[in-house]
Design a protein around this motif. Structure first.
Motif, PDB file in Angstrom:
ATOM      1  N   GLY A  25       0.776  -1.228   0.000  1.00  0.00           N
ATOM      2  CA  GLY A  25       0.000   0.000   0.000  1.00  0.00           C
ATOM      3  C   GLY A  25       0.813   1.286   0.000  1.00  0.00           C
ATOM      4  O   GLY A  25       0.240   2.374  -0.063  1.00  0.00           O
ATOM      5  N   GLN A  26       2.125   1.198   0.072  1.00  0.00           N
ATOM      6  CA  GLN A  26       2.955   2.402   0.085  1.00  0.00           C
ATOM      7  C   GLN A  26       3.330   2.802  -1.344  1.00  0.00           C
ATOM      8  O   GLN A  26       3.521   1.953  -2.196  1.00  0.00           O
ATOM      9  CB  GLN A  26       4.224   2.166   0.905  1.00  0.00           C
ATOM     10  CG  GLN A  26       3.955   1.956   2.378  1.00  0.00           C
ATOM     11  CD  GLN A  26       5.240   1.859   3.176  1.00  0.00           C
ATOM     12  OE1 GLN A  26       6.236   2.494   2.847  1.00  0.00           O
ATOM     13  NE2 GLN A  26       5.205   1.059   4.230  1.00  0.00           N
ATOM     14  N   ASP A  27       3.446   4.103  -1.569  1.00  0.00           N
ATOM     15  CA  ASP A  27       3.889   4.611  -2.866  1.00  0.00           C
ATOM     16  C   ASP A  27       5.413   4.560  -2.891  1.00  0.00           C
ATOM     17  O   ASP A  27       6.084   5.416  -2.323  1.00  0.00           O
ATOM     18  CB  ASP A  27       3.402   6.041  -3.084  1.00  0.00           C
ATOM     19  CG  ASP A  27       3.853   6.616  -4.418  1.00  0.00           C
ATOM     20  OD1 ASP A  27       4.391   5.856  -5.265  1.00  0.00           O
ATOM     21  OD2 ASP A  27       3.669   7.832  -4.616  1.00  0.00           O
ATOM     22  N   LEU A  28       5.944   3.555  -3.550  1.00  0.00           N
ATOM     23  CA  LEU A  28       7.393   3.350  -3.594  1.00  0.00           C
ATOM     24  C   LEU A  28       8.031   3.945  -4.851  1.00  0.00           C
ATOM     25  O   LEU A  28       9.242   3.847  -5.026  1.00  0.00           O
ATOM     26  CB  LEU A  28       7.707   1.851  -3.498  1.00  0.00           C
ATOM     27  CG  LEU A  28       7.161   1.173  -2.229  1.00  0.00           C
ATOM     28  CD1 LEU A  28       7.365  -0.327  -2.308  1.00  0.00           C
ATOM     29  CD2 LEU A  28       7.808   1.755  -0.987  1.00  0.00           C
ATOM     30  N   LEU A  29       7.209   4.563  -5.699  1.00  0.00           N
ATOM     31  CA  LEU A  29       7.736   5.106  -6.950  1.00  0.00           C
ATOM     32  C   LEU A  29       8.831   6.154  -6.729  1.00  0.00           C
ATOM     33  O   LEU A  29       9.888   6.058  -7.371  1.00  0.00           O
ATOM     34  CB  LEU A  29       6.605   5.672  -7.813  1.00  0.00           C
ATOM     35  CG  LEU A  29       7.017   6.098  -9.215  1.00  0.00           C
ATOM     36  CD1 LEU A  29       7.510   4.898 -10.035  1.00  0.00           C
ATOM     37  CD2 LEU A  29       5.847   6.774  -9.913  1.00  0.00           C
ATOM     38  N   PRO A  30       8.655   7.142  -5.847  1.00  0.00           N
ATOM     39  CA  PRO A  30       9.741   8.107  -5.643  1.00  0.00           C
ATOM     40  C   PRO A  30      11.050   7.433  -5.201  1.00  0.00           C
ATOM     41  O   PRO A  30      12.127   7.770  -5.707  1.00  0.00           O
ATOM     42  CB  PRO A  30       9.204   9.042  -4.560  1.00  0.00           C
ATOM     43  CG  PRO A  30       7.721   8.929  -4.660  1.00  0.00           C
ATOM     44  CD  PRO A  30       7.462   7.499  -5.054  1.00  0.00           C
ATOM     45  N   ASN A  31      10.950   6.467  -4.299  1.00  0.00           N
ATOM     46  CA  ASN A  31      12.152   5.744  -3.857  1.00  0.00           C
ATOM     47  C   ASN A  31      12.799   4.987  -5.010  1.00  0.00           C
ATOM     48  O   ASN A  31      14.032   4.898  -5.092  1.00  0.00           O
ATOM     49  CB  ASN A  31      11.809   4.749  -2.749  1.00  0.00           C
ATOM     50  CG  ASN A  31      11.458   5.408  -1.446  1.00  0.00           C
ATOM     51  OD1 ASN A  31      11.614   6.608  -1.278  1.00  0.00           O
ATOM     52  ND2 ASN A  31      10.973   4.607  -0.508  1.00  0.00           N
ATOM     53  N   THR A  32      11.973   4.447  -5.895  1.00  0.00           N
ATOM     54  CA  THR A  32      12.495   3.671  -7.020  1.00  0.00           C
ATOM     55  C   THR A  32      13.240   4.582  -7.989  1.00  0.00           C
ATOM     56  O   THR A  32      14.287   4.200  -8.525  1.00  0.00           O
ATOM     57  CB  THR A  32      11.354   2.905  -7.713  1.00  0.00           C
ATOM     58  OG1 THR A  32      10.643   2.149  -6.721  1.00  0.00           O
ATOM     59  CG2 THR A  32      11.894   1.945  -8.761  1.00  0.00           C
ATOM     60  N   TYR A  33      12.739   5.792  -8.194  1.00  0.00           N
ATOM     61  CA  TYR A  33      13.457   6.757  -9.031  1.00  0.00           C
ATOM     62  C   TYR A  33      14.798   7.140  -8.397  1.00  0.00           C
ATOM     63  O   TYR A  33      15.817   7.230  -9.094  1.00  0.00           O
ATOM     64  CB  TYR A  33      12.613   8.023  -9.269  1.00  0.00           C
ATOM     65  CG  TYR A  33      11.773   7.966 -10.518  1.00  0.00           C
ATOM     66  CD1 TYR A  33      12.264   8.418 -11.733  1.00  0.00           C
ATOM     67  CD2 TYR A  33      10.484   7.466 -10.480  1.00  0.00           C
ATOM     68  CE1 TYR A  33      11.503   8.379 -12.881  1.00  0.00           C
ATOM     69  CE2 TYR A  33       9.701   7.428 -11.630  1.00  0.00           C
ATOM     70  CZ  TYR A  33      10.213   7.877 -12.826  1.00  0.00           C
ATOM     71  OH  TYR A  33       9.448   7.825 -13.970  1.00  0.00           O
TER      72      TYR A  33
END
Length: 188
Positions: A25-33
């Motif tokens: 449920g966490q938005d991991l997209l910024p971390n992935t970038y």
């Protein structure tokens, strides 16, 4: 390069990490970038092409003799290719998270023309352009297109700039994916 197989493998790894680390449920997209940006810097560091201040600008393509954790000697491997496929893991993860898998379907034959022309601005120019498009894919309204351009430029850096073959890239990805699973098993 069997991109579909790589997507499947990456999805399994990403799902495992999310489940085992309790990240549902966490938005991991910024971390992935940020992770991709970090790996791109590590790749550049191994590539060494931009180090005008150094007499040693040769890419790091061979590991020196090392002692493994169990005390055995090991040699071999290609640190430059290893960092390159670390980047691929995060490119794949971003595409999966955004539903942009089709943005990564680049025709391998399309690189022949660029190979003949060469890179405008050399490796540094194409690397900076690739990073610009990548960051644009996070920030702009043309995100998917920007991501596709970044991926295409990234592939050209590996295949044209450093001469990696599609088979080498795929094989190195498969090996590193297995290492990443092993790391998760060992509590990385």
């Amino acid at each position: 390069m069997n991109l579909q197989k790589m997507f499947e493998m990456q999805k399994v790894l990403d799902e495992r990490i999310i489940k085992e680390k309790g990240l549902e449920g966490q938005d991991l997209l910024p971390n992935t970038y940020v992770a991709l940006d970090t790996e791109l810097a590590e790749f550049a560091n191994e590539g060494r092409w931009f180090k005008h201040w150094s007499n040693d600008q040769e890419p790091r393509t061979k590991h020196p003799l090392e002692v493994s954790p169990n005390g055995a000697f090991r040699k071999g491997g290609n640190p430059l290719l290893e960092e390159y496929v670390d980047c691929i893991h995060f490119f794949l993860s971003i595409a999966i998270k955004k539903g942009w898998e089709d943005a990564m379907n680049i025709q391998e034959e399309g690189f022949e023309e660029l190979k003949k022309k060469g890179f405008e601005g050399g490796l540094t120019g194409i690397f900076l352009e690739m990073k610009w498009w990548l960051l644009n894919s996070y920030m702009s309204s043309t995100k998917k297109t920007s991501f596709s351009v970044a991926w295409s430029l990234f592939l050209s850096i590996g295949t044209i700039g450093f001469g990696f073959t599609w088979d080498q890239i795929e094989y190195a990805y498969m090996k590193k994916n297995a290492v990443n699973h092993q790391r998760q098993q060992e509590g990385y």
